[in-house]
Design a protein around this motif. Structure first.
Motif, PDB file in Angstrom:
ATOM      1  N   LYS A   1       0.817  -1.212   0.000  1.00 30.18           N
ATOM      2  CA  LYS A   1       0.000   0.000   0.000  1.00 30.18           C
ATOM      3  C   LYS A   1       0.856   1.270   0.000  1.00 30.18           C
ATOM      4  CE  LYS A   1      -4.177  -1.775   0.109  1.00 30.18           C
ATOM      5  NZ  LYS A   1      -5.158  -1.536  -0.981  1.00 30.18           N
ATOM      6  N   ASN A   2       2.086   1.179   0.490  1.00 28.85           N
ATOM      7  CA  ASN A   2       2.942   2.364   0.571  1.00 28.85           C
ATOM      8  C   ASN A   2       3.808   2.568  -0.661  1.00 28.85           C
ATOM      9  OD1 ASN A   2       1.990   3.083   3.109  1.00 28.85           O
ATOM     10  ND2 ASN A   2       3.534   1.861   4.184  1.00 28.85           N
ATOM     11  N   ILE A   3       3.651   1.706  -1.665  1.00 32.23           N
ATOM     12  CA  ILE A   3       4.380   1.911  -2.917  1.00 32.23           C
ATOM     13  C   ILE A   3       3.845   3.169  -3.588  1.00 32.23           C
ATOM     14  CG2 ILE A   3       4.814   0.966  -5.219  1.00 32.23           C
ATOM     15  CD1 ILE A   3       4.531  -1.830  -3.983  1.00 32.23           C
ATOM     16  N   ASP A   4       4.729   4.001  -4.081  1.00 31.66           N
ATOM     17  CA  ASP A   4       4.328   5.250  -4.729  1.00 31.66           C
ATOM     18  C   ASP A   4       4.809   5.252  -6.182  1.00 31.66           C
ATOM     19  OD1 ASP A   4       3.315   7.780  -5.123  1.00 31.66           O
ATOM     20  OD2 ASP A   4       5.082   8.785  -4.268  1.00 31.66           O
ATOM     21  N   PRO A   5       3.902   5.297  -7.168  1.00 31.37           N
ATOM     22  CA  PRO A   5       2.444   5.279  -7.002  1.00 31.37           C
ATOM     23  C   PRO A   5       1.961   3.877  -6.664  1.00 31.37           C
ATOM     24  CG  PRO A   5       2.986   5.220  -9.323  1.00 31.37           C
ATOM     25  CD  PRO A   5       4.292   5.391  -8.584  1.00 31.37           C
ATOM     26  N   GLU A   6       0.855   3.805  -5.930  1.00 29.31           N
ATOM     27  CA  GLU A   6       0.338   2.498  -5.542  1.00 29.31           C
ATOM     28  C   GLU A   6      -0.068   1.707  -6.780  1.00 29.31           C
ATOM     29  OE1 GLU A   6      -3.484   0.538  -3.222  1.00 29.31           O
ATOM     30  OE2 GLU A   6      -2.940   2.618  -2.803  1.00 29.31           O
ATOM     31  N   PRO A   7       0.445   0.492  -6.969  1.00 28.22           N
ATOM     32  CA  PRO A   7       0.101  -0.291  -8.162  1.00 28.22           C
ATOM     33  C   PRO A   7      -1.306  -0.849  -8.073  1.00 28.22           C
ATOM     34  CG  PRO A   7       1.477  -1.585  -6.694  1.00 28.22           C
ATOM     35  CD  PRO A   7       1.389  -0.211  -6.087  1.00 28.22           C
ATOM     36  N   THR A   8      -1.906  -1.111  -9.238  1.00 34.77           N
ATOM     37  CA  THR A   8      -3.237  -1.701  -9.252  1.00 34.77           C
ATOM     38  C   THR A   8      -3.223  -3.107  -8.652  1.00 34.77           C
ATOM     39  OG1 THR A   8      -2.884  -2.516 -11.509  1.00 34.77           O
ATOM     40  CG2 THR A   8      -3.975  -0.390 -11.259  1.00 34.77           C
ATOM     41  N   PHE A   9      -2.044  -3.698  -8.488  1.00 30.14           N
ATOM     42  CA  PHE A   9      -1.930  -5.001  -7.839  1.00 30.14           C
ATOM     43  C   PHE A   9      -2.630  -4.995  -6.486  1.00 30.14           C
ATOM     44  CE2 PHE A   9       0.236  -7.954  -4.972  1.00 30.14           C
ATOM     45  CZ  PHE A   9       0.252  -9.117  -5.718  1.00 30.14           C
ATOM     46  N   GLY A  10      -2.607  -3.882  -5.791  1.00 34.15           N
ATOM     47  CA  GLY A  10      -3.212  -3.785  -4.474  1.00 34.15           C
ATOM     48  C   GLY A  10      -4.651  -3.295  -4.487  1.00 34.15           C
ATOM     49  N   GLN A  11      -5.242  -3.107  -5.660  1.00 27.44           N
ATOM     50  CA  GLN A  11      -6.607  -2.589  -5.766  1.00 27.44           C
ATOM     51  C   GLN A  11      -7.557  -3.731  -6.135  1.00 27.44           C
ATOM     52  OE1 GLN A  11      -6.446   0.705  -8.522  1.00 27.44           O
ATOM     53  NE2 GLN A  11      -4.798   1.726  -7.405  1.00 27.44           N
ATOM     54  N   ASP A  12      -8.121  -4.344  -5.112  1.00 24.72           N
ATOM     55  CA  ASP A  12      -8.950  -5.527  -5.326  1.00 24.72           C
ATOM     56  C   ASP A  12     -10.174  -5.240  -6.191  1.00 24.72           C
ATOM     57  OD1 ASP A  12      -7.304  -7.245  -3.904  1.00 24.72           O
ATOM     58  OD2 ASP A  12      -8.310  -6.850  -1.993  1.00 24.72           O
ATOM     59  N   GLY A  13     -10.782  -4.073  -6.020  1.00 25.29           N
ATOM     60  CA  GLY A  13     -11.969  -3.744  -6.803  1.00 25.29           C
ATOM     61  C   GLY A  13     -11.681  -3.718  -8.293  1.00 25.29           C
ATOM     62  N   TYR A  14     -10.559  -3.110  -8.666  1.00 27.71           N
ATOM     63  CA  TYR A  14     -10.163  -3.045 -10.077  1.00 27.71           C
ATOM     64  C   TYR A  14      -9.892  -4.439 -10.624  1.00 27.71           C
ATOM     65  CZ  TYR A  14      -7.067  -2.316 -14.084  1.00 27.71           C
ATOM     66  OH  TYR A  14      -6.470  -2.376 -15.328  1.00 27.71           O
ATOM     67  N   ASN A  15      -9.085  -5.196  -9.922  1.00 24.29           N
ATOM     68  CA  ASN A  15      -8.740  -6.538 -10.384  1.00 24.29           C
ATOM     69  C   ASN A  15      -9.970  -7.447 -10.466  1.00 24.29           C
ATOM     70  OD1 ASN A  15      -5.679  -6.727 -10.661  1.00 24.29           O
ATOM     71  ND2 ASN A  15      -5.864  -5.776  -8.656  1.00 24.29           N
ATOM     72  N   HIS A  16     -10.833  -7.354  -9.470  1.00 24.03           N
ATOM     73  CA  HIS A  16     -12.046  -8.173  -9.436  1.00 24.03           C
ATOM     74  C   HIS A  16     -12.917  -7.899 -10.658  1.00 24.03           C
ATOM     75  CE1 HIS A  16     -15.470 -10.163  -7.165  1.00 24.03           C
ATOM     76  NE2 HIS A  16     -16.116  -9.525  -8.134  1.00 24.03           N
ATOM     77  N   ALA A  17     -13.238  -6.626 -10.894  1.00 28.27           N
ATOM     78  CA  ALA A  17     -14.151  -6.272 -11.977  1.00 28.27           C
ATOM     79  C   ALA A  17     -13.570  -6.616 -13.347  1.00 28.27           C
ATOM     80  CB  ALA A  17     -14.476  -4.779 -11.904  1.00 28.27           C
TER      81      ALA A  17
END
Length: 256
Positions: free
Chosen positions: A131-147
């Motif tokens: 979560k602290n990676i800047d910029p935060e990768p979509t790897f950590g965005q469950d909503g994006y990956n799920h959809a």
């Protein structure tokens, strides 16, 4: 004879496409030798133990599971997580593995699924380091990956069904059947393209995590790769697209 030649070519193209799509579909329906190497996406965390130590200056002893316990039980990470249309499976370095229960259009949520396997004492640091990676990768965005992955898998399934219908209609020697085959192959190819594009977009964005370094300068040790199912789907899309024109020509030239 022109119509017959067109249909023969279209039938061959459609049949090959269906065979490729069958292989794309059966990936990760189990952890057996036939299907464990077929997947749309792989998340390789084999080197994450080193990344964890470099990021937190703590030992990673106990981070990995070696007994193939049920996924999501917090007993430890597996080295490889692989995603198919109906399942996700996780594997050890020796090739043994275990899968989730089957779900239509299984959504890939790599971070949450990895955290579900991570033992409690490693969970907070693992979540924070991503979560602290800047910029935060979509790897950590469950909503994006799920959809994106669920939508992509559903479209690939529908496109596969239409490609199969095109093959069936194409062997019926009637002009109306050839028209139906042309429509099915055209729409099927479009849906396969969109589905494969959604998966491709997810992998292209998520693999930003491959380049991340921790504060020690070492790699984070999490890597995202495209799998054979994605390439098979793109090839099948091309074949189904090519089959559409012969069906149209046959529809226009066949006399019955």
């Amino acid at each position: 004879m022109r119509g017959e030649h067109c249909i023969a070519g279209a039938t061959i193209l459609s049949a090959v496409a269906i065979i490729l799509l069958i292989f794309a579909h059966i990936g990760q329906v189990g952890s057996g030798a036939l299907v464990n190497g077929i997947h749309f996406m792989e998340v390789n965390v084999a080197a994450y133990g080193n990344g964890y130590q470099g990021a937190n200056n703590k030992s990673a002893s106990g981070l990995y599971d070696s007994k193939n316990d049920a996924l999501g039980s917090g007993k430890g990470l597996r080295q490889y997580y692989r995603y198919g249309i109906y399942n996700a499976c996780a594997y050890q370095k020796d090739g043994s593995g275990i899968c989730n229960s089957s779900t239509f259009a299984y959504p890939a949520e790599p971070l949450s699924q990895i955290l579900a396997d991570t033992p409690d004492k490693f969970t907070t640091e693992t979540r924070n380091v991503i979560k602290n990676i800047d910029p935060e990768p979509t790897f950590g965005q469950d909503g994006y990956n799920h959809a994106m992955t669920r939508g992509g898998s559903a479209l690939i399934f529908i496109g596969s069904v239409l490609a199969a219908l095109a093959l069936i209609f194409g062997i019926i020697k009637l002009r109306i059947s050839f028209l139906a085959a042309a429509i099915c192959s055209g729409v099927g190819a479009f849906l396969l393209m969109i589905g494969a594009a959604l998966w491709t977009a997810v992998i292209a964005k998520d693999n930003f995590v491959n380049t991340v370094k921790v504060r020690s300068g070492a790699s984070l040790g999490i890597n995202v790769y495209a799998g054979p199912s994605l390439y098979l789907t793109w090839v099948a899309f091309a074949l189904v697209t090519l089959s559409c024109a012969p069906y149209v020509i046959a529809c226009c030239t066949y006399r019955k």
